[in-house]
Design a protein around this motif. Structure first.
Motif, PDB file in Angstrom:
ATOM      1  N   GLY A  94       0.809  -1.210   0.000  1.00 56.47           N
ATOM      2  CA  GLY A  94       0.000   0.000   0.000  1.00 56.47           C
ATOM      3  C   GLY A  94       0.847   1.265   0.000  1.00 56.47           C
ATOM      4  N   LEU A  95       1.907   1.255   0.791  1.00 50.39           N
ATOM      5  CA  LEU A  95       2.806   2.411   0.835  1.00 50.39           C
ATOM      6  C   LEU A  95       3.482   2.635  -0.514  1.00 50.39           C
ATOM      7  CD1 LEU A  95       4.492   1.872   4.326  1.00 50.39           C
ATOM      8  CD2 LEU A  95       3.071   3.829   3.662  1.00 50.39           C
ATOM      9  N   LEU A  96       3.901   1.547  -1.159  1.00 53.01           N
ATOM     10  CA  LEU A  96       4.543   1.676  -2.471  1.00 53.01           C
ATOM     11  C   LEU A  96       3.573   2.245  -3.500  1.00 53.01           C
ATOM     12  CD1 LEU A  96       6.592  -1.649  -2.584  1.00 53.01           C
ATOM     13  CD2 LEU A  96       7.511   0.664  -2.347  1.00 53.01           C
ATOM     14  N   ARG A  97       2.321   1.767  -3.460  1.00 54.62           N
ATOM     15  CA  ARG A  97       1.327   2.295  -4.403  1.00 54.62           C
ATOM     16  C   ARG A  97       1.119   3.788  -4.182  1.00 54.62           C
ATOM     17  NH1 ARG A  97      -1.454  -2.557  -2.735  1.00 54.62           N
ATOM     18  NH2 ARG A  97      -1.268  -4.179  -4.354  1.00 54.62           N
ATOM     19  N   GLU A  98       0.985   4.185  -2.931  1.00 55.36           N
ATOM     20  CA  GLU A  98       0.765   5.598  -2.634  1.00 55.36           C
ATOM     21  C   GLU A  98       1.996   6.433  -2.988  1.00 55.36           C
ATOM     22  OE1 GLU A  98      -0.585   6.122   1.346  1.00 55.36           O
ATOM     23  OE2 GLU A  98      -2.387   4.915   1.070  1.00 55.36           O
ATOM     24  N   ALA A  99       3.178   5.897  -2.704  1.00 60.12           N
ATOM     25  CA  ALA A  99       4.412   6.627  -3.015  1.00 60.12           C
ATOM     26  C   ALA A  99       4.553   6.853  -4.514  1.00 60.12           C
ATOM     27  CB  ALA A  99       5.625   5.868  -2.480  1.00 60.12           C
TER      28      ALA A  99
END
Length: 313
Positions: A94-99
């Motif tokens: 999720g963090l990678l997608r948002e980043a």
């Protein structure tokens, strides 16, 4: 020497192969249990197993103003150790997608993929006397996809080098052999990627050795308007200063979120001013709305909440 437009066209082909988009998908996260690369991420899909995902995330975390840097930095040791449990870590994904929505991450990815894949591909092509834009794109694709050296040596052993047989003949032979190798591979996932070589074969049949525009790859039109479109488009807050602000995935971020957070702090609510609309900001918005006595406490910042906070509507 390739022109900047030829470089963009060559990279767009591989971006389409990897993400379905000429500009790439900076937030794309993929995992398949039969993929030897394991967790893959970003514009051209770098991998956990290669160690390159660690290098990319490390670069991003070290960059000034990386919105998700503090959150991703806690994963650096595990990424460096190629911890396979990360394949199943939904928080990391999720963090990678948002980043991927962060302009800082996009800039890091552009520089990373140039340094790790594109520039070595140019060197490899030059060493092989491969000069055409299509030929360089074939080399670049193979370095991203894997096993470039193995198929290069097999082709040269069977045909001779490009200086001996001619660049076009060698590239045609390489693409043919690589397609056969993929089609017969023990890994079913790789067998499905023969379309990459078939796409190059189609471009050769159209005599697109200079990657003359326009052309189509896997049903995706690649023309000057696509290649010259900025990878980071005008942000929503620039286009519409009154966009609704709320908790969503990927997280909203930008100067309007930062102004909101600053207004919440002035109103006496504890919130980190980082320009990212995360759960903490949503909670602070709801608390402000509830305390107002007349606003709906839904965590959504529309015209009424903006006016109450003293923000421009």
């Amino acid at each position: 020497m390739l022109s900047e437009l030829q470089k963009k066209a060559a990279q767009a082909i591989v971006n389409v192969f990897e993400t379905g988009r000429p500009q790439g998908d900076y937030g794309k996260v993929t995992y398949h249990p039969k993929d030897p690369g394991e967790l893959t991420y970003g514009r051209s899909q770098t991998t956990l197993a290669s160690g390159n995902l660690y290098l990319l995330v490390r670069d991003y975390c070290a960059a000034p103003d990386a919105a998700f840097g503090p959150h991703l930095s806690i994963y650096l040791d595990r990424l460096a150790n190629r911890d396979r449990s990360l394949n199943f870590d939904e928080r990391l994904k999720g963090l990678l997608r948002e980043a991927g929505q962060d302009p800082v991450m996009r800039d890091c990815q552009d520089r990373f993929f140039d340094r790790v894949y594109w520039e070595p591909s140019l060197t490899a092509a030059k060493n092989m006397a491969i000069a055409s834009a299509l030929g360089v794109s074939v080399v670049y694709d193979s370095r991203v996809h894997g096993s470039w050296q193995r198929l290069r040596d097999l082709t040269t052993d069977q045909m001779g080098n490009p200086s001996q047989v001619g660049e076009k003949a060698w590239i045609e032979g390489y693409v043919r052999r690589r397609r056969d190798w993929l089609a017969q591979h023990s890994n079913a996932l790789l067998r499905k990627t023969v379309y990459r070589m078939e796409s190059f074969r189609s471009l050769m049949d159209q005599d697109k050795w200079g990657l003359e525009l326009p052309f189509v790859v896997r049903g995706v039109l690649i023309d000057a308007s696509v290649l010259l479109e900025p990878a980071v488009r005008v942000s929503a807050e620039d286009a519409d200063a009154a966009r609704l602000l709320r908790l969503q995935t990927p997280a909203l971020h930008g100067s309007d979120v930062r102004r909101l957070q600053e207004a919440l702090v002035r109103a006496g609510h504890a919130v980190t001013v980082d320009g990212v609309f995360g759960p903490e900001t949503a909670q602070a918005v709801r608390a402000f709305q509830k305390a107002s006595g007349h606003l709906k406490a839904d965590g959504i910042v529309g015209p009424a909440t903006r006016a109450a906070l003293g923000l421009e509507s």
